[in-house]
Scaffold this motif. Structure first.
Motif, PDB file in Angstrom:
ATOM      1  N   ASN A  17       0.791  -1.291  -0.034  1.00 49.61           N
ATOM      2  CA  ASN A  17       0.016  -0.014  -0.059  1.00 49.61           C
ATOM      3  C   ASN A  17       0.792   1.158  -0.051  1.00 49.61           C
ATOM      4  O   ASN A  17       0.594   2.178  -0.486  1.00 49.61           O
ATOM      5  CB  ASN A  17      -0.797   0.043   1.295  1.00 49.61           C
ATOM      6  CG  ASN A  17      -0.099  -0.050   2.611  1.00 49.61           C
ATOM      7  OD1 ASN A  17       1.018  -0.364   2.546  1.00 49.61           O
ATOM      8  ND2 ASN A  17      -1.170   0.417   3.659  1.00 49.61           N
ATOM      9  N   GLN A  18       1.920   1.297   0.655  1.00 51.19           N
ATOM     10  CA  GLN A  18       3.088   2.449   0.645  1.00 51.19           C
ATOM     11  C   GLN A  18       4.396   1.742   0.526  1.00 51.19           C
ATOM     12  O   GLN A  18       4.843   0.881   1.097  1.00 51.19           O
ATOM     13  CB  GLN A  18       2.933   3.235   1.656  1.00 51.19           C
ATOM     14  CG  GLN A  18       1.691   3.846   1.813  1.00 51.19           C
ATOM     15  CD  GLN A  18       1.540   4.938   3.034  1.00 51.19           C
ATOM     16  OE1 GLN A  18       2.608   5.712   2.918  1.00 51.19           O
ATOM     17  NE2 GLN A  18       0.559   4.844   3.740  1.00 51.19           N
ATOM     18  N   ASP A  78      -4.408   3.578   5.997  1.00 48.65           N
ATOM     19  CA  ASP A  78      -3.189   3.966   5.257  1.00 48.65           C
ATOM     20  C   ASP A  78      -1.872   3.814   6.260  1.00 48.65           C
ATOM     21  O   ASP A  78      -0.931   3.787   5.622  1.00 48.65           O
ATOM     22  CB  ASP A  78      -3.399   5.670   4.872  1.00 48.65           C
ATOM     23  CG  ASP A  78      -4.426   5.730   3.532  1.00 48.65           C
ATOM     24  OD1 ASP A  78      -4.582   4.840   3.065  1.00 48.65           O
ATOM     25  OD2 ASP A  78      -5.109   6.807   3.748  1.00 48.65           O
TER      26      ASP A  78
END
Length: 457
Positions: A17-18, A78
């Motif tokens: 995701n990152q 996140d």
């Protein structure tokens, strides 16, 4: 295991995701937030009533380094390291398959209607005499337990022993294609799960799915006297057999049953007397299956003899206990089936209890379908007068067993219960410390609770 999230993502074709989480270290896996260890990768399964994604943040707070996240689940956090995958269960299985291929141990896969865990314990003991071994623990033998077993395997593992359970077709096929065994063992074809599969022939077909993942030069080990297996085998499958007849690859020359275990010799090493610290002649055959697997990896009977003398066993499987009152308990309460029940009853009845009373506490055998009454009645018919003093039978299906047992040893010696609480009460009143008590029943019947009550005294 120690991998970065980037390494895992590359291995299973997942997305992070990152990018800032690329170097996050993962040192284990877990799918239960109550058992999270620092550095684990959390696997949130999507079930019929519960979605593991709702526990992702809780898992990270408990120490998880990261989590899988299924792409069709909305609102991924996140601030949590996530591996984005199409399906978390599929990703878990693929991760296990890829990791197993990286470590590249010899894989021994074990299935069968009865004796899987005992055979696994025996095989682990023998293989550990020469190799670094990792094996299934507890009952982690399904589509979740097998990948978990693989992913908790140390990187220096040389032999992986993987138990494979099932109750429907194509479940073993799924597991064996993850494990890709070098050696596969089928312990026996019994009646367990016949409710779902319909016949012993269909059970045999389900167990034989294990060869669908067998490596090209792999070996299948199976019981010689089982007529259902050979006709179903492809001609190119390499096989060896264990059994009673001298046409098997390994067979016993002599068997002596003792209170704490069984002595035997085999045709492979007639001069070597082996001792397996588990009672029951049937466990000689489980041991012979393990000996064939060990022989394939260069371990001889002398090495096996030393290893067997100190083997550890899974609990609740032919485990001897002694209560505070002095009652000797043979605890085999983990599971049951007609084949296994008859075998342990015969063994128990023929043991020398040095004048003490012998009591059998038996509970329903589950998943037997329309033949449930027949299987329970036939099991009760093995009871012999003068070899068993009393029977305590518990469960709806055990009524047929109790009726058959009453004809063998007299109704006054057979006690039937539909309530576990009533069974516990009657048994606690009956024992004095001057008896041996066998416990045998399907896990769902909860006989382990009765054993615990007896152990408290």
């Amino acid at each position: 295991m120690e991998k970065t999230l980037l390494e895992i993502a590359t291995l299973i074709d997942a997305q992070l995701n990152q990018a800032t989480f690329n170097e996050t270290k993962v040192t284990g896996v877990c799918f239960d937030t109550r058992q999270i260890k620092q550095g684990d990768l959390f696997v949130p399964f999507v079930g019929e009533t519960r979605d593991g994604h709702s526990f992702v943040r809780q898992a990270v707070e408990a120490g998880a380094a990261a989590s899988f996240w299924q792409m069709d689940v909305p609102n991924p956090p996140d601030d949590v390291p996530l591996l984005l995958v199409e399906n978390t269960a599929d990703a878990f299985e693929l991760f296990a398959k890829k990791y197993l291929a990286e470590v590249a141990p010899k894989v021994v896969a074990i299935t069968g209607s009865n004796g899987k865990t005992t055979t696994k314990d025996i095989t682990r003991a023998i293989m550990s005499s020469r190799y670094k071994v990792h094996a299934t623990s507890g009952n982690f033998n399904n589509h979740i337990g097998l990948p978990y077993t693989i992913l908790t395997m140390p990187e220096d593992t040389e032999v992986a022993i993987l138990e494979m359970g099932m109750n429907h077709r194509h479940e073993i096929e799924k597991l064996t294609k993850i494990a890709r065994p070098d050696i596969a063992i089928i312990t026996n074809i019994g009646e367990a799960h016949i409710e779902y599969l319909g016949s012993r022939k269909e059970i045999a077909k389900a167990k034989l799915e294990i060869v669908l993942g067998l490596k090209r030069d792999g070996l299948l080990i199976y019981p010689h006297e089982e007529p259902l297996i050979k006709p179903l085998l492809a001609s190119d499958v390499q096989t060896e057999t264990f059994g009673r007849e001298d046409t098997a690859d390994i067979y016993p020359l002599q068997i002596t049953t003792e209170t704490e275990g069984t002595k035997f010799t085999t045709n492979l090493a007639p001069a070597t007397s082996l001792y397996v610290p588990i009672i029951g002649e049937h466990n000689v055959f489980n041991t012979m299956a393990a000996l064939l697997a060990a022989s394939k990896l260069g371990i001889d009977s002398l090495d096996a003899k030393v290893a067997l003398s100190g083997m550890e066993r899974s609990k609740s499987r032919l485990e001897w206990l002694e209560s505070p009152r002095g009652t000797k308990i043979l605890n085999d309460s983990y599971n049951s089936s007609p084949t296994a029940l008859k075998a342990v009853l015969k063994t128990f009845m023929n043991m020398d209890a040095a004048g003490k009373r012998k009591i059998a506490v038996v509970a329903d055998m589950l998943e037997l379908g329309e033949d449930t009454e027949k299987f329970h009645r036939e099991s009760g018919e093995v009871i012999e007068a003068q070899k068993l003093d009393e029977v305590f039978a518990y469960g709806e299906a055990m009524q047929a067993f109790a009726e058959a047992a009453s004809k063998r040893i007299g109704a006054e010696h057979v006690h039937y219960f539909t309530s576990k609480a009533e069974l516990e009460k009657a048994l606690l009143q009956a024992v004095t410390g001057d008896e041996w008590v066998l416990f045998k029943g399907s896990y769902g019947m909860g006989l382990k609770d009765v054993v615990e009550k007896l152990m408290i005294g």
